[in-house]
Design an enzyme around this catalytic site. Structure first.
Site, mmCIF file in Angstrom:
data_model
loop_
_atom_site.group_PDB
_atom_site.id
_atom_site.type_symbol
_atom_site.label_atom_id
_atom_site.label_comp_id
_atom_site.label_asym_id
_atom_site.label_seq_id
_atom_site.Cartn_x
_atom_site.Cartn_y
_atom_site.Cartn_z
ATOM 1 C CE LYS A 82 32.824 16.186 26.827
ATOM 2 N NZ LYS A 82 32.112 16.578 25.592
ATOM 3 C CE1 TYR A 113 43.861 46.453 39.528
ATOM 4 C CE2 TYR A 113 43.016 44.232 39.935
ATOM 5 C CZ TYR A 113 44.085 45.122 39.820
ATOM 6 O OH TYR A 113 45.365 44.660 39.989
#
Length: 399
Positions: A42, A289
């Site tokens: 999956k 940042y």
């Protein structure tokens, strides 16, 4: 449009070793040689790609996945063995395609069961198909499955006896299977209770062991619950070389609480990028940042081409390592969308273009995940489509 050369592409790359995937599957077979194996693929093969799993797990007895689109894709890639839809179908309309592409389907609730029982066309279509219907029982996880824990529950197994007899009659012998999922496979007492509930439910539902297989053990249970290793095993994360348990560093007398990953299980992928720039910082200069990190000494800062838009966690703290030329270099400053900044103090040879290992044999995905407060599962499956991917046979050691 012509394709870009490797040199022209953004340098972040996931290399996937199909040979290591094959070897991991064989290692699990040696642990349980008499059992069948669903290779769980999956989430695009845990981020490795469905083309990789079709090659890497070609010796598995079946593939287990979630979506009809994934089913169609592995069939188009040449997979002819069984495929199991782990959550069953999300709408009744999917039954026709599931039958057409010979899927095994999980049935975990009354609605899904009634899709087969109340529509003769659905039942006839599945009668002609070769797939099994796997009845999922809830033994304590309380996510999916008919409740084997409480007779008062609206989807308790006690209400299923008549419907299951009807389903057996419609599908014919040998077309049912039964499965469960451990909520806490590392706990022997919790797992024993779940197994006990499962066995009681099987008795109530007139289970026919000679015809109707069971599936109990995922990766965690394979390592920790020998009694659960019967029928069809469902290994997932182990096939890709990562641990189903939280990675822990042994320190002094403190040892890992979880069963170790067998030594012949190897990490099947390597994620790398390269340095795009190097900045020289003076004392007091800040990085990134929010100016989160401030230099306390003159520093060389490497800027690497990877960020949260690639799937690397934005929450990574200062000190999280990456590897350049065999040495660990810590992240300093905020992870941004496309870039990460690294302290190159321990790697004076680093230069623009130097290879940066995000995870590899030199820094395992489980160790990295532990430092980030998560699991290897999340790092592997969260890589985004803009990360280039290449299938390789071997993963050579980076010096």
């Amino acid at each position: 449009m012509s394709s870009l050369s490797d040199r022209a592409q953004r340098p972040i790359l996931l290399e996937v070793s199909t040979a290591r995937m094959q070897a991991n599957l064989q290692a699990l077979r040696r642990m349980q040689p008499s059992q069948s194996i669903w290779a769980v693929v999956k989430a695009r093969g845990y981020g490795h790609g469905l083309d990789a799993v079709v090659q890497g797990f070609e010796d598995a007895d079946g593939l287990a996945l979630l979506e009809l689109e994934e089913l169609l894709q592995v069939r188009s890639l040449g997979w002819r063995k069984p495929v199991l839809l782990l959550e069953g179908l999300f709408a009744e309309a999917g039954l026709q395609e599931a039958a057409e592409f010979q899927a095994d389907i999980v049935v975990h609730c009354k609605d899904q069961l009634q899709w087969l029982l109340s529509n003769s066309k659905n039942a006839q279509g599945f009668q002609r198909a070769s797939g099994r219907v796997w009845i999922k029982l809830n033994t304590g996880m309380n996510r999916l499955g008919f409740n084997a824990c409480s007779s008062s529950a609206s989807n308790a197994v006690e209400t299923m006896v008549h419907d299951l007899a009807k389903l057996r009659s419609l599908l014919g012998p040998g077309r049912l299977g039964f499965m469960m999922h451990f909520a806490q496979a590392e706990s022997r007492s919790e797992s024993y209770q779940s197994l006990s509930l499962f066995q009681k439910a099987l008795t109530l539902l007139d289970h026919r062991p000679e015809l109707e297989p069971i599936s109990l053990a995922n990766s965690a249970a394979i390592l920790s619950q020998p009694l659960a290793c019967s029928g069809w095993l469902r290994p997932g994360i182990l096939l890709y070389g990562s641990s189903p348990f939280q990675w822990q560093v042994s320190s002094g007398d403190s040892q890992q609480d979880w069963p170790p990953v067998p030594k012949d299980i190897q990490l099947a992928s390597r994620l790398t990028t390269r340095l795009l720039s190097i900045q020289e910082l003076a004392v007091g200069d800040r990085v990134g940042y929010g100016l989160r990190y401030q230099a306390t000494r003159p520093m060389r800062i490497g800027v690497a081409a990877i960020g949260y838009a690639d799937g690397y966690p934005r929450t990574a703290p200062d000190g999280t390592p990456m590897v350049i030329h065999g040495r660990r270099c810590p992240i300093v400053g905020q992870v941004s969308m496309d870039l990460i900044t690294l302290d190159l103090s321990q790697q004076p040879e680093a230069a623009v273009g130097s290879l940066v290992e995000v995870w590899s044999d030199n820094l395992g995905v489980d160790e990295l995940a532990a430092g980030l407060g998560t699991l290897g599962y999340e790092l592997l499956t969260c890589l985004t489509p803009r990360v280039s991917r290449r299938l390789v046979d071997s993963l050579s050691v980076v010096p």
